[in-house]
Design a protein around this motif. Sequence first.
Motif, PDB file in Angstrom:
ATOM      1  N   LEU A 167       0.832  -1.216   0.000  1.00 38.29           N
ATOM      2  CA  LEU A 167       0.000   0.000   0.000  1.00 38.29           C
ATOM      3  C   LEU A 167       0.861   1.257   0.000  1.00 38.29           C
ATOM      4  O   LEU A 167       0.626   2.199  -0.754  1.00 38.29           O
ATOM      5  N   SER A 168       1.911   1.256   0.855  1.00 39.12           N
ATOM      6  CA  SER A 168       2.797   2.428   0.936  1.00 39.12           C
ATOM      7  C   SER A 168       3.458   2.678  -0.415  1.00 39.12           C
ATOM      8  O   SER A 168       3.580   3.804  -0.879  1.00 39.12           O
ATOM      9  N   TRP A 169       3.848   1.558  -1.064  1.00 36.74           N
ATOM     10  CA  TRP A 169       4.524   1.713  -2.353  1.00 36.74           C
ATOM     11  C   TRP A 169       3.575   2.328  -3.389  1.00 36.74           C
ATOM     12  O   TRP A 169       3.935   3.250  -4.110  1.00 36.74           O
ATOM     13  N   LEU A 170       2.308   1.792  -3.358  1.00 38.83           N
ATOM     14  CA  LEU A 170       1.318   2.314  -4.327  1.00 38.83           C
ATOM     15  C   LEU A 170       1.065   3.800  -4.091  1.00 38.83           C
ATOM     16  O   LEU A 170       1.020   4.603  -5.017  1.00 38.83           O
ATOM     17  N   LEU A 171       0.937   4.152  -2.780  1.00 40.34           N
ATOM     18  CA  LEU A 171       0.683   5.545  -2.409  1.00 40.34           C
ATOM     19  C   LEU A 171       1.836   6.444  -2.858  1.00 40.34           C
ATOM     20  O   LEU A 171       1.651   7.496  -3.481  1.00 40.34           O
ATOM     21  N   ALA A 172       3.053   5.968  -2.522  1.00 33.68           N
ATOM     22  CA  ALA A 172       4.252   6.749  -2.864  1.00 33.68           C
ATOM     23  C   ALA A 172       4.371   6.900  -4.372  1.00 33.68           C
ATOM     24  O   ALA A 172       4.692   7.980  -4.884  1.00 33.68           O
ATOM     25  N   GLU A 173       4.041   5.814  -5.088  1.00 28.90           N
ATOM     26  CA  GLU A 173       4.149   5.844  -6.557  1.00 28.90           C
ATOM     27  C   GLU A 173       3.165   6.866  -7.136  1.00 28.90           C
ATOM     28  O   GLU A 173       3.494   7.654  -8.017  1.00 28.90           O
ATOM     29  N   GLY A 174       1.925   6.849  -6.563  1.00 27.68           N
ATOM     30  CA  GLY A 174       0.885   7.796  -7.014  1.00 27.68           C
ATOM     31  C   GLY A 174       1.340   9.228  -6.792  1.00 27.68           C
ATOM     32  O   GLY A 174       1.276  10.072  -7.682  1.00 27.68           O
ATOM     33  N   LEU A 175       1.836   9.505  -5.579  1.00 31.17           N
ATOM     34  CA  LEU A 175       2.305  10.857  -5.241  1.00 31.17           C
ATOM     35  C   LEU A 175       3.432  11.267  -6.168  1.00 31.17           C
ATOM     36  O   LEU A 175       3.483  12.381  -6.687  1.00 31.17           O
ATOM     37  N   ASN A 176       4.344  10.296  -6.349  1.00 27.89           N
ATOM     38  CA  ASN A 176       5.515  10.550  -7.173  1.00 27.89           C
ATOM     39  C   ASN A 176       5.099  10.978  -8.583  1.00 27.89           C
ATOM     40  O   ASN A 176       5.616  11.941  -9.133  1.00 27.89           O
ATOM     41  N   ARG A 177       4.096  10.229  -9.121  1.00 31.63           N
ATOM     42  CA  ARG A 177       3.643  10.524 -10.482  1.00 31.63           C
ATOM     43  C   ARG A 177       3.039  11.935 -10.554  1.00 31.63           C
ATOM     44  O   ARG A 177       3.335  12.712 -11.455  1.00 31.63           O
ATOM     45  N   ARG A 178       2.219  12.284  -9.532  1.00 37.02           N
ATOM     46  CA  ARG A 178       1.576  13.605  -9.535  1.00 37.02           C
ATOM     47  C   ARG A 178       2.616  14.713  -9.399  1.00 37.02           C
ATOM     48  O   ARG A 178       2.530  15.750 -10.057  1.00 37.02           O
TER      49      ARG A 178
ATOM     50  N   GLY B  43      -1.478  22.866 -18.361  1.00 42.04           N
ATOM     51  CA  GLY B  43      -1.891  22.772 -16.968  1.00 42.04           C
ATOM     52  C   GLY B  43      -1.691  21.344 -16.489  1.00 42.04           C
ATOM     53  O   GLY B  43      -1.313  20.474 -17.280  1.00 42.04           O
ATOM     54  N   VAL B  44      -1.900  21.097 -15.204  1.00 45.58           N
ATOM     55  CA  VAL B  44      -1.801  19.723 -14.704  1.00 45.58           C
ATOM     56  C   VAL B  44      -3.190  19.256 -14.279  1.00 45.58           C
ATOM     57  O   VAL B  44      -4.003  20.064 -13.830  1.00 45.58           O
ATOM     58  N   PRO B  45      -3.465  17.925 -14.400  1.00 46.67           N
ATOM     59  CA  PRO B  45      -4.784  17.464 -13.958  1.00 46.67           C
ATOM     60  C   PRO B  45      -4.909  17.557 -12.437  1.00 46.67           C
ATOM     61  O   PRO B  45      -3.937  17.278 -11.732  1.00 46.67           O
ATOM     62  N   VAL B  46      -6.067  18.004 -11.958  1.00 46.59           N
ATOM     63  CA  VAL B  46      -6.286  18.098 -10.512  1.00 46.59           C
ATOM     64  C   VAL B  46      -7.043  16.849 -10.074  1.00 46.59           C
ATOM     65  O   VAL B  46      -8.167  16.619 -10.499  1.00 46.59           O
ATOM     66  N   GLN B  47      -6.378  15.995  -9.231  1.00 43.10           N
ATOM     67  CA  GLN B  47      -7.031  14.767  -8.764  1.00 43.10           C
ATOM     68  C   GLN B  47      -7.285  14.865  -7.271  1.00 43.10           C
ATOM     69  O   GLN B  47      -6.381  15.218  -6.522  1.00 43.10           O
ATOM     70  N   GLY B  48      -8.478  14.517  -6.860  1.00 41.34           N
ATOM     71  CA  GLY B  48      -8.799  14.441  -5.433  1.00 41.34           C
ATOM     72  C   GLY B  48      -8.949  15.802  -4.795  1.00 41.34           C
ATOM     73  O   GLY B  48      -9.094  16.824  -5.478  1.00 41.34           O
TER      74      GLY B  48
ATOM     75  N   ASP C 188      -6.843  16.671  -1.839  1.00 39.90           N
ATOM     76  CA  ASP C 188      -5.822  16.788  -0.797  1.00 39.90           C
ATOM     77  C   ASP C 188      -4.899  17.981  -1.060  1.00 39.90           C
ATOM     78  O   ASP C 188      -5.132  18.793  -1.947  1.00 39.90           O
ATOM     79  N   GLU C 189      -3.823  18.058  -0.276  1.00 48.10           N
ATOM     80  CA  GLU C 189      -2.878  19.171  -0.382  1.00 48.10           C
ATOM     81  C   GLU C 189      -2.246  19.238  -1.764  1.00 48.10           C
ATOM     82  O   GLU C 189      -2.043  20.314  -2.311  1.00 48.10           O
ATOM     83  N   ILE C 190      -1.966  18.040  -2.320  1.00 54.07           N
ATOM     84  CA  ILE C 190      -1.324  17.991  -3.636  1.00 54.07           C
ATOM     85  C   ILE C 190      -2.281  18.543  -4.692  1.00 54.07           C
ATOM     86  O   ILE C 190      -1.876  19.255  -5.598  1.00 54.07           O
ATOM     87  N   ALA C 191      -3.584  18.227  -4.527  1.00 50.35           N
ATOM     88  CA  ALA C 191      -4.576  18.752  -5.470  1.00 50.35           C
ATOM     89  C   ALA C 191      -4.615  20.275  -5.364  1.00 50.35           C
ATOM     90  O   ALA C 191      -4.706  20.975  -6.380  1.00 50.35           O
ATOM     91  N   ASP C 192      -4.527  20.805  -4.116  1.00 48.11           N
ATOM     92  CA  ASP C 192      -4.493  22.265  -3.926  1.00 48.11           C
ATOM     93  C   ASP C 192      -3.294  22.862  -4.641  1.00 48.11           C
ATOM     94  O   ASP C 192      -3.381  23.897  -5.296  1.00 48.11           O
ATOM     95  N   LEU C 193      -2.140  22.178  -4.474  1.00 48.46           N
ATOM     96  CA  LEU C 193      -0.901  22.650  -5.097  1.00 48.46           C
ATOM     97  C   LEU C 193      -1.069  22.671  -6.619  1.00 48.46           C
ATOM     98  O   LEU C 193      -0.673  23.631  -7.294  1.00 48.46           O
ATOM     99  N   ALA C 194      -1.692  21.598  -7.172  1.00 48.81           N
ATOM    100  CA  ALA C 194      -1.905  21.508  -8.619  1.00 48.81           C
ATOM    101  C   ALA C 194      -2.802  22.658  -9.080  1.00 48.81           C
ATOM    102  O   ALA C 194      -2.535  23.314 -10.082  1.00 48.81           O
TER     103      ALA C 194
END
Length: 343
Positions: free
Chosen positions: A55-66, A85-90, A92-98
């Motif tokens: 799960l951690s790997w999948l999460l990290a991989e997802g974050l990494n890709r974004r 532009g970049v796609p805004v997913q979800g 969370d903080e990363i989506a805010d950043l996007a």
Amino acid sequence: MNRFGLSVTVVVLPMEKDEALWLAAPVTETEETIKEARWVLFGSSLTTLGLVLLLSWLLAEGLNRRIKTMRHLAQQVADGDFTKGVPVQGNDEIADLARDLNRMAEMLEEAKKEADRYDQARSRFLADISHELKTPLTSIRGLLEALRNHLVKGEDRERIYFLMEKETIRLIRLVQSVMELEKMRAGKMELKMEQFPFYPVLEDIVDQMNILAEEKDISLIIGGNPETLVYGNEDRLRQVAINLIKNALQFTNRGEIRITTWNEKGETWLTVADTGVGLTEDQSRDIFERFYKVDSSRATTTGEMGLGLSMVKQIVLSHGGEVRVESEPGKGSKFIIRLPLKK
Ligand SMILES: Nc1ncnc2c1ncn2[C@@H]1O[C@H](COP(=O)(O)OP(=O)(O)OP(=O)(O)O)[C@@H](O)[C@H]1O
Ligand SMILES: [Mg+2]
């Protein structure tokens, strides 16, 4: 270990008097159960650990890709491309950043377009003003050469001096108008504002221009309310009316020019309507631009600079008002000005 060689678990329970109840059970079965339990525990811990790692790997991989997509966008922005532009997913903080990154890219794109527009306007202005300066300067140079080479004699010399003076005045007018327009556009022109009767100012202008109108057999008519008040700078508003009436006279060959003024709902209105050549829809839109002339070949001979209406517009805007034109080719034009009266 008892005397039969078996491991037993003994439980002693005290009873009445000095007696006790002894309970003994072989240990082997319990040990087996504990061993089994240990294996089950070990197995399930391993599976959980595996799942957590996956799960951690999948999460990290997802974050990494974004984050990689965002880094890519940042790189494009650094290279001057603000269109992506970049796609805004979800959510969370990363989506805010996007979202912030996308907004920044949009703002930069708008600023770039604005800078391009400004650059184009600057180039066009420089080309126009160079052209306008060239005409009188070339003329003055030609006249000077004629004088120097003694090609002109007697009375003609007087005419040459007159022409040179006319061209010099045109140059001074051009430079002054451009500077005034620029000052006004930048809001750097201080205007003394007051409320005053508008009608007498218009009557005064009509008196001055009547000779020109009579020469062309055009009637100059003033109407509306003689009590009309206006708020603003008298010299500048006089200039507005002069420019409009002068244009009407220039571009009308027969008929009449009607000047009307009145107050309505805390505003001053001024209209100048002629029965002249009129304008197409495109021309009506462009005439307020600096240096715009419908017929530039005519303007070269008559000395018009295409600055009169941009001056009118700038003055009206600096008074918080607006100007527009209603016109049709061959049917005349009507310039309409609205100015706020001071509350
Ligand atoms: N009343 C009008 N009827 C028809 N065309 C007009 C009228 N007023 C202005 N125009 C057109 O709009 C153009 C721009 O007018 P503007 O007053 O800005 O410049 P100009 O009269 O050519 O020169 P300048 O006023 O600087 O001497 C004119 O050249 C003319 O073609
Ligand atoms: Mg004019």
